[in-house]
Design a protein around this motif. Structure first.
Motif, PDB file in Angstrom:
ATOM      1  N   SER A 146       0.822  -1.206   0.000  1.00 16.12           N
ATOM      2  CA  SER A 146       0.000   0.000   0.000  1.00 16.12           C
ATOM      3  C   SER A 146       0.856   1.255   0.000  1.00 16.12           C
ATOM      4  O   SER A 146       0.553   2.234  -0.695  1.00 16.12           O
ATOM      5  CB  SER A 146      -0.930  -0.005   1.208  1.00 16.12           C
TER       6      SER A 146
ATOM      7  N   SER B 222      -1.808   3.356  -5.725  1.00 14.93           N
ATOM      8  CA  SER B 222      -2.952   2.852  -6.494  1.00 14.93           C
ATOM      9  C   SER B 222      -3.406   1.483  -5.996  1.00 14.93           C
ATOM     10  O   SER B 222      -4.422   0.959  -6.465  1.00 14.93           O
ATOM     11  CB  SER B 222      -2.587   2.765  -7.976  1.00 14.93           C
TER      12      SER B 222
ATOM     13  N   TYR C  40      -5.213   0.221  -3.705  1.00 13.60           N
ATOM     14  CA  TYR C  40      -6.206   0.428  -2.647  1.00 13.60           C
ATOM     15  C   TYR C  40      -6.717  -0.885  -2.077  1.00 13.60           C
ATOM     16  O   TYR C  40      -7.204  -0.945  -0.944  1.00 13.60           O
ATOM     17  CB  TYR C  40      -7.357   1.286  -3.161  1.00 13.60           C
TER      18      TYR C  40
ATOM     19  N   ALA D 118      -4.627  -1.618   0.947  1.00 13.19           N
ATOM     20  CA  ALA D 118      -5.045  -0.799   2.085  1.00 13.19           C
ATOM     21  C   ALA D 118      -6.349  -1.320   2.681  1.00 13.19           C
ATOM     22  O   ALA D 118      -6.538  -1.332   3.906  1.00 13.19           O
ATOM     23  CB  ALA D 118      -5.197   0.657   1.644  1.00 13.19           C
TER      24      ALA D 118
ATOM     25  N   LEU E  92      -6.281   3.963   6.190  1.00 12.19           N
ATOM     26  CA  LEU E  92      -6.936   4.660   5.079  1.00 12.19           C
ATOM     27  C   LEU E  92      -6.462   6.114   4.995  1.00 12.19           C
ATOM     28  O   LEU E  92      -6.319   6.669   3.891  1.00 12.19           O
ATOM     29  CB  LEU E  92      -8.448   4.599   5.252  1.00 12.19           C
TER      30      LEU E  92
ATOM     31  N   TYR F 126      -3.078   6.181   3.344  1.00 11.84           N
ATOM     32  CA  TYR F 126      -3.231   5.949   1.905  1.00 11.84           C
ATOM     33  C   TYR F 126      -3.698   7.228   1.203  1.00 11.84           C
ATOM     34  O   TYR F 126      -3.208   7.602   0.140  1.00 11.84           O
ATOM     35  CB  TYR F 126      -4.230   4.818   1.673  1.00 11.84           C
ATOM     36  N   ARG F 127      -4.667   7.926   1.820  1.00  3.87           N
ATOM     37  CA  ARG F 127      -5.175   9.163   1.221  1.00  3.87           C
ATOM     38  C   ARG F 127      -4.080  10.221   1.134  1.00  3.87           C
ATOM     39  O   ARG F 127      -3.939  10.893   0.103  1.00  3.87           O
ATOM     40  CB  ARG F 127      -6.352   9.683   2.056  1.00  3.87           C
TER      41      ARG F 127
ATOM     42  N   LYS G 137      -1.611   9.407  -1.607  1.00  8.69           N
ATOM     43  CA  LYS G 137      -2.201   9.621  -2.926  1.00  8.69           C
ATOM     44  C   LYS G 137      -2.283  11.116  -3.237  1.00  8.69           C
ATOM     45  O   LYS G 137      -1.976  11.551  -4.360  1.00  8.69           O
ATOM     46  CB  LYS G 137      -3.588   8.990  -2.980  1.00  8.69           C
TER      47      LYS G 137
ATOM     48  N   TRP H   5      -8.553  10.173  -7.801  1.00 10.44           N
ATOM     49  CA  TRP H   5      -9.286   9.085  -7.152  1.00 10.44           C
ATOM     50  C   TRP H   5     -10.263   8.468  -8.140  1.00 10.44           C
ATOM     51  O   TRP H   5     -10.996   9.167  -8.838  1.00 10.44           O
ATOM     52  CB  TRP H   5     -10.061   9.593  -5.938  1.00 10.44           C
TER      53      TRP H   5
ATOM     54  N   GLU I 191     -12.223   3.315  -5.803  1.00 16.06           N
ATOM     55  CA  GLU I 191     -11.507   3.621  -4.571  1.00 16.06           C
ATOM     56  C   GLU I 191     -12.412   4.324  -3.562  1.00 16.06           C
ATOM     57  O   GLU I 191     -12.473   3.960  -2.379  1.00 16.06           O
ATOM     58  CB  GLU I 191     -10.294   4.492  -4.870  1.00 16.06           C
TER      59      GLU I 191
ATOM     60  N   PHE J 175     -13.595   2.612   0.098  1.00 14.49           N
ATOM     61  CA  PHE J 175     -13.299   3.192   1.400  1.00 14.49           C
ATOM     62  C   PHE J 175     -14.579   3.623   2.117  1.00 14.49           C
ATOM     63  O   PHE J 175     -14.687   3.497   3.343  1.00 14.49           O
ATOM     64  CB  PHE J 175     -12.352   4.386   1.241  1.00 14.49           C
TER      65      PHE J 175
END
Length: 593
Positions: free
Chosen positions: A289, A294, A296, A299, A319, A322-323, A326, A333, A337, A341
């Protein structure tokens, strides 16, 4: 003494009138159903005179059997006579004659399944397990009568016969082949029922019939190709039972999807715990992750594993990281994805965070994988659902009407002019505290009001949305909460006109009837009842109406399964809301269902 004299007078009066007392209360059920004054009653009872009255007394089997034989000779096609005669012969300990008559009752019965079940009852009393099973299997093969047309499979007589066979197999410790053959017959009788097929696979695994289990799993997949839960569980359990733990884990890894059903998540996590592979799986997915924003799905898997361990903070942080990664790389997004989430947070009860992702999804173009609905429709419908089902959550939507109070209460902290006005308005000496109290009470109202606005927009943009009936039903319940009968009647009338086949029609009609009752509009209330009864009678094809067909409660809103932290075990537990029947497949120490 007074009551004794009164009873004696009654008995004397009855005796004078020539009445006969029927003393059947303490007799077996098969005797109590005999009609008074009939020829059968004369065969089973004789009149005995006592001072002041006459009573019926059961004949001994030595008298009842010949009398019933004479009646059978006259009407040999009457199955009831064979049943009564068989009971009398059992009392006389003539078991050979009783068995013969029970079989004759089957041959002359209109309801063969019931007659075979009565024969099975006889064999059960005689401790003849094999004969009992044979009779039950014959009963299970009989076609279901018209009276069972609207009953679910597990409530039908044939289904209960199969269940009873397995009870006999267990109680008598019969060979495994008997239960296997029973399941084969059960699957043949109910080929479209997944629970019996899954139970058959479970039995084969318990008995270590791995080749047969593999074939049963393949048959299950062929019969239910859209089931994404049980086949994975069953194949992994088969590999585990055969001693290949690595293959079991590999099956889960190959089939993993970011929004796996909770049954599969629990099975996968159970296998990780059993094989001491939780940390290893977490480390691998976290590395994937972080290295590739990418990924996701990685994650999402970390989120689920952390949640299974009761670490909701770590799951949410996954999460968030990850955000941030990104956003740092300025990557766009995708709809998948955002949806993934949002659902993960929704399931975990983190509704405020889920609402943000649903809000972003509602403004996203593109398509959702495996979903015919557009991201805008899914996002908007999910927002409405959260606002209606979780109105107390701290979601920053719909609370703007108290902004003036907040400004006054927080800016002017001293005993100034505006605080004085606000104190008078809120009838409190502490404006900040008053604001908090008023806001807490008002937030659910504003959220429901915002949900009504969004739902109106959704109806215009997506008039055929599948979520429409459930969301409108929840909105009607919100109107009931606030006592707005006019809105209940308006929205309910619109609902019944727009959704003629929705399962919520009946409870909504009853809610409308309550509103008419409060308005003292008796004519409209009874007109609604009459129309509702006519509608239900047409749908049930004239069968008697039951509470089971009344539909789901209006207040229930479909939502992803919520998980809560379990304070005792540190794990997670599902919410207590109604859920579909789960097909579980326990395999020793490996939890897979």
């Amino acid at each position: 003494m007074r009551s004794f004299r009164k009873g004696l007078l009654v008995c004397t009066a009855l005796g004078v009138c020539g009445c006969v007392f029927e003393a059947k209360a303490g007799l077996p059920a098969w005797v109590q159903t005999v009609a008074g004054g009939s020829a059968i009653e004369a065969a089973l009872f004789r009149v005995m005179d006592v001072p002041g009255l006459s009573v019926l007394y059961p004949r001994p089997p030595a008298e009842a059997v010949p009398a019933l034989n004479e009646m059978v000779r006259k009407t040999p096609a009457d199955a009831q006579l064979y049943v009564l005669k068989a009971h009398a012969e059992e009392e006389a300990l003539d078991f050979a004659g009783a068995e013969k008559d029970w079989k004759l009752a089957v041959g002359h019965a209109q309801d063969v399944a019931v007659a075979e079940t009565q024969l099975a009852d006889f064999y059960h009393r005689r401790l003849l397990a094999k004969e009992e099973i044979d009779a039950l299997l014959r009963a299970a093969r009989v076609a279901s009568p018209a009276s069972e047309r609207f009953q679910s499979a597990e409530k039908q007589q044939a289904w209960k016969s199969f269940e009873r066979v397995l009870d006999v197999v267990k109680d008598e410790a019969l060979p495994d082949d008997v239960s296997v053959e029973t399941y084969k017959a059960w699957v043949g009788r109910y080929p479209s029922e997944p629970t019996v097929r899954a139970a058959f696979v479970n039995l084969l695994l318990e008995q270590k019939r791995f080749d047969e289990a593999k074939g049963a799993i393949a048959a299950y997949i062929s019969a239910f190709p859209k089931d994404e839960v049980f086949p994975v569980q069953a194949q992994a359990a088969l590999a585990y039972k055969q001693g290949s733990t690595a293959e079991a884990l590999s099956l889960y890894d190959r089939s993993y999807q970011p929004l796996w059903p909770q049954e599969l998540i629990k099975s996968y996590y159970g296998l990780l715990v059993e094989t001491h592979g939780v940390r290893r799986a977490l480390a691998a997915q976290q590395a994937k992750s972080v290295s590739d924003p990418s990924e996701y799905a990685a994650a999402a898997r970390v989120f689920e594993i952390e949640l299974q361990q009761g670490r909701s903070d770590a799951a949410t942080r996954t999460l968030a990281e990850y955000r941030l990664a990104k956003d740092a790389k300025k990557l766009a997004w995708s709809a998948d994805e955002l949806y993934t989430f949002a659902v993960l947070l929704d399931r975990a009860g983190m509704f405020a965070d889920a609402a943000r992702y649903y809000f972003a999804l509602a403004g996203t173009d593109g398509k959702l994988a495996g979903n015919a609905e557009t991201p805008q429709q899914v996002g908007m419908a999910s927002l409405v659902r959260i606002l209606l089902s979780q109105p107390d959550q701290a979601i920053n939507l719909g609370a703007g009407n108290l902004a003036m109070y907040k400004d006054v209460a927080t800016i002017d902290q001293g005993p100034g002019y505006w605080n004085g006005i606000l104190s008078l308005w809120l009838n409190s000496d502490d404006p900040a505290a008053a604001f908090r109290d008023e806001e807490q009470r008002a937030v659910p109202y504003f959220h429901r009001a915002k949900a009504a606005e969004l739902l109106a927009v959704m109806d215009q943009r997506f008039p055929s949305a599948g979520e429409g009936p459930e969301l409108h039903a929840a909105l009607i319940q919100a109107y009931v909460t606030y006592g707005d009968d006019a809105a209940v009647l308006k929205e309910g009338t619109s609902f019944r006109a727009k959704y003629p086949d929705a399962p919520q029609r009946v409870p909504i009609a009853l809610t409308m009837a309550d509103a008419y009752e409060r308005k003292l509009d008796t004519a409209a209330e009874f007109a609604l009842y009459e129309g509702l009864l006519t509608e239900l009678a047409a749908k049930s094809m004239g069968m008697p109406l039951t509470a089971a067909g009344a539909g789901a409660p209006v207040a229930k809103v479909a939502a992803p399964v919520r998980q809560e932290e379990d304070g005792e075990s540190g794990g997670v537990a599902e919410d207590a809301s109604p859920k579909p029947v789960e097909v579980a497949l326990p395999v020793g120490a490996l939890p897979v269902g």
